[in-house]
Enzyme design. Structure first.
Site, PDB file in Angstrom:
ATOM      1  CD  GLU A 165      -3.260  -0.637   2.020  1.00  0.00           C
ATOM      2  OE1 GLU A 165      -3.072   0.091   3.005  1.00  0.00           O
ATOM      3  OE2 GLU A 165      -4.352  -1.193   1.808  1.00  0.00           O
ATOM      4  CG  HIS A 191       9.446 -28.807   1.970  1.00  0.00           C
ATOM      5  ND1 HIS A 191      10.060 -30.016   1.736  1.00  0.00           N
ATOM      6  CD2 HIS A 191      10.040 -28.276   3.059  1.00  0.00           C
ATOM      7  CE1 HIS A 191      10.986 -30.210   2.670  1.00  0.00           C
ATOM      8  NE2 HIS A 191      10.995 -29.170   3.483  1.00  0.00           N
ATOM      9  CE  LYS A 214     -11.651   1.064   1.652  1.00  0.00           C
ATOM     10  NZ  LYS A 214     -11.016   2.079   2.489  1.00  0.00           N
TER      11      LYS A 214
HETATM   12  O1  PA5 Z   1      -3.262   1.596   5.801  1.00  0.00           O
HETATM   13  C1  PA5 Z   1      -4.442   1.932   5.731  1.00  0.00           C
HETATM   14  O2  PA5 Z   1      -4.827   3.070   6.035  1.00  0.00           O
HETATM   15  C2  PA5 Z   1      -5.528   0.955   5.310  1.00  0.00           C
HETATM   16  O3  PA5 Z   1      -5.031  -0.241   4.897  1.00  0.00           O
HETATM   17  C3  PA5 Z   1      -6.493   0.711   6.470  1.00  0.00           C
HETATM   18  O4  PA5 Z   1      -5.787   0.215   7.560  1.00  0.00           O
HETATM   19  C4  PA5 Z   1      -7.624  -0.257   6.118  1.00  0.00           C
HETATM   20  O5  PA5 Z   1      -8.234   0.104   4.908  1.00  0.00           O
HETATM   21  C5  PA5 Z   1      -8.683  -0.254   7.222  1.00  0.00           C
HETATM   22  O6  PA5 Z   1      -9.192   1.026   7.379  1.00  0.00           O
HETATM   23  P1  PA5 Z   1      -9.951   1.502   8.666  1.00  0.00           P
HETATM   24  O7  PA5 Z   1      -9.036   1.400   9.845  1.00  0.00           O
HETATM   25  O8  PA5 Z   1     -10.325   2.921   8.377  1.00  0.00           O
HETATM   26  O9  PA5 Z   1     -11.152   0.625   8.825  1.00  0.00           O
END
Ligand code: PA5
Length: 490
Positions: free
Chosen positions: A305, A349, A457
């Site tokens: 990410e 493995h 989303k």
């Molecule tokens: O790094 C991030 O911001 C995202 O991966 C969030 O952790 C994830 O989408 C979950 O979001 P939230 O904590 O708002 O539910």
């Protein structure tokens, strides 16, 4: 306190040859960029409001004040004393760090054996998938009167978490009645989001319900284990301060200006060379430890990410204000190494065949643990394995894997943990976070947003009829439907 060590030998041309390894010349060519990366990051980290605006406040989490930490530790003990089970609901950064901590810092088979748990509640993680199977089973088996629910969502809007929370609430309410909120604990943004609003409305009805811990401003989900993960640590009885001490000591190492004194910067620059100059686009993190596998899963999110980005970073410096980072839509870069989590020896493995003989497009990072909390000696005489300890064999297997990779000119490196403790685990996480921040600087992408996650989303929101979805998003979805030609479905 013995420190984590980093062995970069097998990243260099001296081990794996100039075609696949880092050469002196490669280092010389990147050194200016590396110095600029370090300088820029330390400059933005120095300004408190700047850190918050750029989502870099996670760098301050190791320095949290002791009173706050003691308060969370005490709340955790109260929950642990009162309940038989705790159900944590969250996904992504609101889940992976907790799961990593659970597996690394609690005894294996924690839920199965009360003597291992030392009077702590059993721990479950849900809300990290929309697969109905697991939550259905749990809600039928757990005793709602004896279960606490901890819901974690920074935005307070995430569908997976929300759905699980709605299910869990209805389940609690049915069994406990109107005071069910006293069994609910919430970790979310202090001001915004529908979860925050809901908490406020519930607390008006019953002040003792929906006990909540705010998240700090400027801390992104995947960088927030030392914030949103603390209550979990406290409930399972991990000394939070030890985790933070490890992170703080690692922070000192990872802010040094010279790469040879700064493991995160050195890790970032060696990987950037191998990625950009030697086409190593896959990043395999392979702890030789069962209990660190979830830490590798946590790293997958962190790397993917943070650095997997379509656009380069645009930096603006408005007069009298700090920097502003945004996406530079004029610069499509499509960058980011692809992370893969594996574990030794299990995956020797499995993925190892491809690591050794498949495309030479990857760098493997091992995590080697020097001393295990428990060890076994294999009984009997006369067999190759008799008298050997498991930890000895594991160390040998890791060494053998390195050797085999080097023979095939496959770059790799090792992070060496003296032991898996709260201290070393805190240090390990902070090291990876800093390494990703430096990589973001070297690649010139914003490592602290995740615009790519929004696509799915928005599509779901559109199909579910969420009000307030931006017009251009709705139009894009309407005008570009998924095409399913039945001829190709056989
Ligand atoms: O790094 C991030 O911001 C995202 O991966 C969030 O952790 C994830 O989408 C979950 O979001 P939230 O904590 O708002 O539910």
């Amino acid at each position: 306190m013995s420190q984590i060590k980093f062995d970069f030998n097998n990243m260099f041309s001296s081990a794996v040859g100039a075609r696949h390894g880092v050469t002196r010349g490669d280092i010389d060519r990147i050194s200016g960029r590396a110095a600029a990366a370090q300088e820029h990051l330390s400059k933005v980290l120095a300004g408190p409001s700047q850190r918050i605006a750029l989502a870099l406040e996670w760098t301050q989490l190791p320095l949290q004040d002791k009173k706050t930490v003691a308060g969370i530790q005490a709340l955790g003990s109260q929950i642990a004393n009162k309940f038989d089970a705790v159900l944590f609901l969250g996904i992504g950064g609101s889940y992976l760090g907790l799961k990593a901590a659970q597996d690394a810092l609690c005894p294996p088979y924690f839920n199965e054996f009360p003597s291992l748990r030392k009077k702590k509640p059993r721990i479950y993680f849900e809300g990290n998938n929309l697969d109905p199977e697991t939550l259905s089973v749990l809600l039928r088996r757990l005793n709602p009167r004896k279960t606490a629910v901890v819901v974690i969502s920074k935005s307070g809007e995430t569908s997976e978490t929300k759905a699980a929370f709605m299910m869990a609430q209805a389940w609690l309410k049915k069994a406990v009645g109107s005071r069910f909120g006293r069994q609910v604990f919430v970790i979310t943004d202090p001001d915004s989001g529908s979860l925050r609003k809901y908490v406020q409305s519930q607390q008006k009805k019953d002040a003792l319900s929906f006990c909540d811990l705010p998240l700090l401003k400027g801390v992104g989900g995947r960088f927030s284990e030392f914030n949103m993960g603390l209550l979990h640590l406290a409930i399972v009885g991990v000394e939070i301060q030890r985790v933070l001490d490890g992170a703080r000591d690692m922070a000192k190492r990872c802010t040094a200006s010279q790469p040879m004194e700064n493991p995160a910067l050195l890790y970032a620059l060696l990987h950037t060379i191998l990625y950009q100059k030697k086409a190593k686009a896959l990043a395999i993190l392979m702890p030789f430890s069962e209990t660190l596998k979830s830490t590798a899963d946590w790293y997958v999110q962190l790397l993917a990410e943070s650095l997997g980005k379509k656009y380069g970073r645009k930096i603006e410096r408005p007069a009298g204000a700090g920097e502003r980072w945004s996406q530079d839509y004029s610069r499509v870069v499509n960058l980011g190494r692809t992370p893969i989590s594996a574990r030794g020896t299990n995956d020797l493995h499995s993925i190892q065949q491809n690591n050794i003989e498949g495309e030479n497009n990857k760098v493997i990072t091992f995590i080697r643990v020097k001393k295990f909390g428990r060890d076994l000696r294999i009984p009997g005489k006369g067999d190759l394995l008799s008298g050997k300890s498991y930890s000895q064999l594991l160390a040998l297997a890791q060494e053998a894997t390195e050797w085999a990779l080097v023979q095939e000119s496959r770059p790799n490196c090792a992070i060496i943990l003296p032991e898996v403790t709260a201290y070393s685990w805190g240090a390990l996480l902070f090291f990876f976070e800093m390494a990703v921040a430096y990589e973001g600087e070297l690649l010139d992408v914003n490592a602290f947003d995740q615009p790519g996650v929004e696509g799915y989303k928005n599509y779901m929101y559109y199909k579910l009829g969420k009000p307030g979805l931006a017009k251009e998003i709705a139009e894009k979805i309407r005008n570009n439907p998924l095409v399913k030609d039945q001829r190709w479905i056989i």
